[in-house]
Design an enzyme around this catalytic site. Structure first.
Site, PDB file in Angstrom:
ATOM      1  CG  ASP A 110      -0.279  -0.151   2.555  1.00 19.59           C
ATOM      2  OD1 ASP A 110       0.897   0.262   2.692  1.00 19.59           O
ATOM      3  OD2 ASP A 110      -0.924  -0.679   3.482  1.00 19.59           O
ATOM      4  CG  HIS A 125       4.020 -10.002  -0.583  1.00 24.66           C
ATOM      5  ND1 HIS A 125       3.228 -10.294   0.505  1.00 24.66           N
ATOM      6  CD2 HIS A 125       4.929 -11.005  -0.660  1.00 24.66           C
ATOM      7  CE1 HIS A 125       3.640 -11.421   1.066  1.00 24.66           C
ATOM      8  NE2 HIS A 125       4.676 -11.868   0.384  1.00 24.66           N
ATOM      9  CB  SER A 196      -2.128 -13.900   9.986  1.00 25.21           C
ATOM     10  OG  SER A 196      -1.836 -13.973   8.603  1.00 25.21           O
ATOM     11  CB  ALA A 238       0.903  -1.487  14.882  1.00 24.43           C
TER      12      ALA A 238
HETATM   13  C1  BJW Z   1      -3.031  -5.888  13.821  1.00 26.89           C
HETATM   14  C2  BJW Z   1      -3.857  -4.785  13.991  1.00 26.89           C
HETATM   15  C3  BJW Z   1      -3.299  -3.635  14.548  1.00 26.89           C
HETATM   16  C4  BJW Z   1      -5.021  -6.347  13.074  1.00 26.89           C
HETATM   17  N1  BJW Z   1      -2.016  -3.653  14.892  1.00 26.89           N
HETATM   18  N2  BJW Z   1      -1.766  -5.870  14.189  1.00 26.89           N
HETATM   19  C5  BJW Z   1       5.345 -23.142   2.537  1.00 26.89           C
HETATM   20  C6  BJW Z   1       4.304 -23.831   3.134  1.00 26.89           C
HETATM   21  C7  BJW Z   1       3.003 -23.717   2.615  1.00 26.89           C
HETATM   22  C8  BJW Z   1       2.738 -22.932   1.495  1.00 26.89           C
HETATM   23  C9  BJW Z   1       3.757 -22.249   0.922  1.00 26.89           C
HETATM   24  C10 BJW Z   1       5.050 -22.383   1.418  1.00 26.89           C
HETATM   25  N3  BJW Z   1       5.856 -21.601   0.675  1.00 26.89           N
HETATM   26  C11 BJW Z   1       5.104 -20.992  -0.277  1.00 26.89           C
HETATM   27  C12 BJW Z   1       3.827 -21.378  -0.167  1.00 26.89           C
HETATM   28  C13 BJW Z   1       2.680 -20.918  -1.021  1.00 26.89           C
HETATM   29  C14 BJW Z   1       2.160 -19.558  -0.656  1.00 26.89           C
HETATM   30  C15 BJW Z   1       1.760 -19.546   0.828  1.00 26.89           C
HETATM   31  O1  BJW Z   1       2.471 -19.098   1.688  1.00 26.89           O
HETATM   32  N4  BJW Z   1       0.566 -20.008   1.123  1.00 26.89           N
HETATM   33  C16 BJW Z   1       0.080 -20.044   2.509  1.00 26.89           C
HETATM   34  C17 BJW Z   1      -1.156 -19.168   2.635  1.00 26.89           C
HETATM   35  C18 BJW Z   1      -0.157 -21.456   2.898  1.00 26.89           C
HETATM   36  N5  BJW Z   1       3.170 -18.557  -0.920  1.00 26.89           N
HETATM   37  C19 BJW Z   1       3.307 -18.023  -2.128  1.00 26.89           C
HETATM   38  O2  BJW Z   1       2.606 -18.346  -3.083  1.00 26.89           O
HETATM   39  C20 BJW Z   1       4.439 -17.010  -2.286  1.00 26.89           C
HETATM   40  N6  BJW Z   1       5.253 -17.373  -3.391  1.00 26.89           N
HETATM   41  C21 BJW Z   1       6.180 -18.316  -3.294  1.00 26.89           C
HETATM   42  O3  BJW Z   1       6.404 -18.894  -2.248  1.00 26.89           O
HETATM   43  O4  BJW Z   1       6.850 -18.569  -4.470  1.00 26.89           O
HETATM   44  C22 BJW Z   1       7.518 -19.810  -4.593  1.00 26.89           C
HETATM   45  C23 BJW Z   1       6.463 -20.811  -5.020  1.00 26.89           C
HETATM   46  C24 BJW Z   1       5.827 -20.624  -6.198  1.00 26.89           C
HETATM   47  C25 BJW Z   1       4.871 -21.561  -6.594  1.00 26.89           C
HETATM   48  C26 BJW Z   1       4.544 -22.616  -5.767  1.00 26.89           C
HETATM   49  C27 BJW Z   1       5.196 -22.776  -4.530  1.00 26.89           C
HETATM   50  C28 BJW Z   1       6.172 -21.854  -4.151  1.00 26.89           C
HETATM   51  C29 BJW Z   1       3.875 -15.650  -2.662  1.00 26.89           C
HETATM   52  C30 BJW Z   1       3.006 -15.092  -1.603  1.00 26.89           C
HETATM   53  C31 BJW Z   1       2.423 -13.775  -2.078  1.00 26.89           C
HETATM   54  C32 BJW Z   1       1.334 -13.303  -1.137  1.00 26.89           C
HETATM   55  N7  BJW Z   1       0.581 -12.335  -1.800  1.00 26.89           N
HETATM   56  C33 BJW Z   1      -0.452 -11.624  -1.038  1.00 26.89           C
HETATM   57  C34 BJW Z   1      -1.214 -10.742  -2.038  1.00 26.89           C
HETATM   58  C35 BJW Z   1      -0.353  -9.572  -2.496  1.00 26.89           C
HETATM   59  C36 BJW Z   1      -1.057  -8.748  -3.475  1.00 26.89           C
HETATM   60  C37 BJW Z   1      -2.350  -8.199  -2.902  1.00 26.89           C
HETATM   61  O5  BJW Z   1      -2.310  -7.429  -1.907  1.00 26.89           O
HETATM   62  O6  BJW Z   1      -3.392  -8.528  -3.433  1.00 26.89           O
HETATM   63  O7  BJW Z   1       0.147 -10.825  -0.016  1.00 26.89           O
HETATM   64  S1  BJW Z   1      -1.538 -12.698  -0.121  1.00 26.89           S
HETATM   65  C38 BJW Z   1      -1.742 -11.626   1.257  1.00 26.89           C
HETATM   66  O8  BJW Z   1      -1.217 -12.271   2.452  1.00 26.89           O
HETATM   67  C39 BJW Z   1      -0.849 -10.410   0.971  1.00 26.89           C
HETATM   68  C40 BJW Z   1      -0.189 -10.207   2.313  1.00 26.89           C
HETATM   69  O9  BJW Z   1       1.024  -9.501   2.151  1.00 26.89           O
HETATM   70  C41 BJW Z   1      -0.014 -11.604   2.815  1.00 26.89           C
HETATM   71  C42 BJW Z   1       0.194 -11.710   4.296  1.00 26.89           C
HETATM   72  O10 BJW Z   1      -0.947 -11.258   5.000  1.00 26.89           O
HETATM   73  P1  BJW Z   1      -0.738 -10.451   6.362  1.00 26.89           P
HETATM   74  O11 BJW Z   1      -0.038  -9.196   6.080  1.00 26.89           O
HETATM   75  O12 BJW Z   1      -0.157 -11.335   7.379  1.00 26.89           O
HETATM   76  O13 BJW Z   1      -2.251 -10.054   6.732  1.00 26.89           O
HETATM   77  P2  BJW Z   1      -3.366 -10.915   7.490  1.00 26.89           P
HETATM   78  O14 BJW Z   1      -4.673 -10.324   7.127  1.00 26.89           O
HETATM   79  O15 BJW Z   1      -3.191 -12.347   7.249  1.00 26.89           O
HETATM   80  O16 BJW Z   1      -3.079 -10.657   9.029  1.00 26.89           O
HETATM   81  C43 BJW Z   1      -3.341  -9.396   9.631  1.00 26.89           C
HETATM   82  C44 BJW Z   1      -2.816  -9.422  11.061  1.00 26.89           C
HETATM   83  O17 BJW Z   1      -2.859  -8.119  11.594  1.00 26.89           O
HETATM   84  C45 BJW Z   1      -3.637 -10.317  12.005  1.00 26.89           C
HETATM   85  O18 BJW Z   1      -2.746 -11.168  12.722  1.00 26.89           O
HETATM   86  C46 BJW Z   1      -4.302  -9.328  12.957  1.00 26.89           C
HETATM   87  O19 BJW Z   1      -4.506  -9.845  14.262  1.00 26.89           O
HETATM   88  C47 BJW Z   1      -3.303  -8.207  12.955  1.00 26.89           C
HETATM   89  N8  BJW Z   1      -3.828  -6.881  13.306  1.00 26.89           N
HETATM   90  N9  BJW Z   1      -5.140  -5.113  13.582  1.00 26.89           N
HETATM   91  C48 BJW Z   1      -1.306  -4.793  14.757  1.00 26.89           C
HETATM   92  N10 BJW Z   1      -4.068  -2.516  14.763  1.00 26.89           N
END
Ligand code: BJW
Length: 250
Positions: A110, A125, A196, A238
């Site tokens: 963002d 990302h 998360s 945060a």
């Molecule tokens: C507060 C708050 C406040 C609320 N103060 N906190 C190993 C094991 C299993 C799977 C995989 C693995 N390695 C790779 C994978 C596959 C996959 C993956 O991880 N899947 C899992 C879900 C299982 N990973 C990928 O595909 C990655 N690529 C990759 O590994 O390439 C190699 C590969 C290729 C092909 C096959 C296999 C491997 C790429 C990942 C890209 C993620 N993209 C996104 C979208 C980006 C574009 C968009 O915005 O649309 O990125 S997904 C989405 O999740 C976004 C975020 O950056 C990301 C993480 O989310 P985040 O930031 O943690 O948010 P939330 O909502 O989950 O959590 C919010 C938190 O805030 C909560 O905890 C709240 O409590 C807290 N909170 N208020 C502080 N005020």
């Protein structure tokens, strides 16, 4: 260990640190009004046309319906034009000025960390305001919203462009994760804030830091999958917690 406020022992650890790395996620932008992906901390979650993030931000949809992917990002870009950084973003920008080695690693696309003044920033990302040409791979700033044309055309070769972000199933930009790993491995203090910690490889960074000997402090209103690797989980928002590390001390 669970805490709900920044105690003197945590301030001492912060003040003594020489190399600090921070991983942020959607939660750090939640107090600015940006929805999160998976909820937590009472946040709103992104939804659009009844679809979930895993469908919308996927390599599969990009391959089959790139126009729809652009519409989804255009919707989010429109929302972001009304949004500003919050005290959490500003505190991190101030932290950077206190340490000789400070790396802010974000999963967020963002741009709010940069708007708040953070400089040494690794965007794992990508960035929602950048586009990447599908023909020649040039990247360029693309800030018009609503979009003038879908898809936007490359400024270099005229080819169709896509958002320069990392979708599920795609590789992270070359070199960026390696730099994040290096920062995690040399840190003596590592913060994991507002994520998360379920998306890899980003979620592996606090583990790398911990294994290399860093103290790990988590800031989140809820415990997460990474809490077991943290020395301390500070339960809170945060925007409330981060400024406490740099408030005037009497
Ligand atoms: C507060 C708050 C406040 C609320 N103060 N906190 C190993 C094991 C299993 C799977 C995989 C693995 N390695 C790779 C994978 C596959 C996959 C993956 O991880 N899947 C899992 C879900 C299982 N990973 C990928 O595909 C990655 N690529 C990759 O590994 O390439 C190699 C590969 C290729 C092909 C096959 C296999 C491997 C790429 C990942 C890209 C993620 N993209 C996104 C979208 C980006 C574009 C968009 O915005 O649309 O990125 S997904 C989405 O999740 C976004 C975020 O950056 C990301 C993480 O989310 P985040 O930031 O943690 O948010 P939330 O909502 O989950 O959590 C919010 C938190 O805030 C909560 O905890 C709240 O409590 C807290 N909170 N208020 C502080 N005020």
């Amino acid at each position: 260990m669970i805490r709900t406020e920044v105690t003197d022992d945590l301030i001492s650890i912060f003040d003594a640190a020489r190399s600090v790395a921070v991983l942020t996620g959607a939660g750090v932008s939640a107090e600015s009004g940006v929805p999160t992906f998976r909820g937590g901390g009472g946040t709103e979650v992104w939804t659009w046309r009844g679809k979930h993030i895993t469908e919308l931000s996927s390599a599969e949809l990009m391959a089959t319906d790139p126009k729809l992917v652009w519409e989804w990002f255009d919707y989010r870009r429109g929302m972001l034009t009304t949004i500003a950084p919050n005290p959490g973003h500003f505190a991190l920008a101030q932290w950077e000025r206190r340490f000789e080695d400070f790396t802010l690693i974000t999963q967020n696309i963002d741009d709010l960390h940069r708007s708040a003044g953070s400089l040494n920033l690794l965007e794992l990302h990508g960035n929602i305001w950048r586009a990447r040409c599908l023909r020649c791979a040039s990247t360029f700033e693309a800030r018009d919203t609503p979009l003038e044309q879908n898809p936007p055309l490359c400024l270099v070769c005229g080819g169709p462009a896509r958002p320069d972000v990392v979708l599920f199933g795609e590789m992270l930009p070359e070199g960026v994760f390696e730099r994040a790993e290096e920062a995690a491995a040399r840190a003596d203090l590592f913060f994991v804030i507002g994520t998360s910690a379920v998306v890899y490889p980003a979620a592996g960074l606090p583990i790398i830091a911990r294994q290399a000997g860093a103290k790990v402090i988590e800031v989140n209103p809820e415990r997460t999958d990474i809490s077991i690797y943290a020395d301390v989980t500070l339960l809170g928002r945060a925007g409330d917690i981060l400024p406490q590390f740099i408030k005037e001390r009497g």
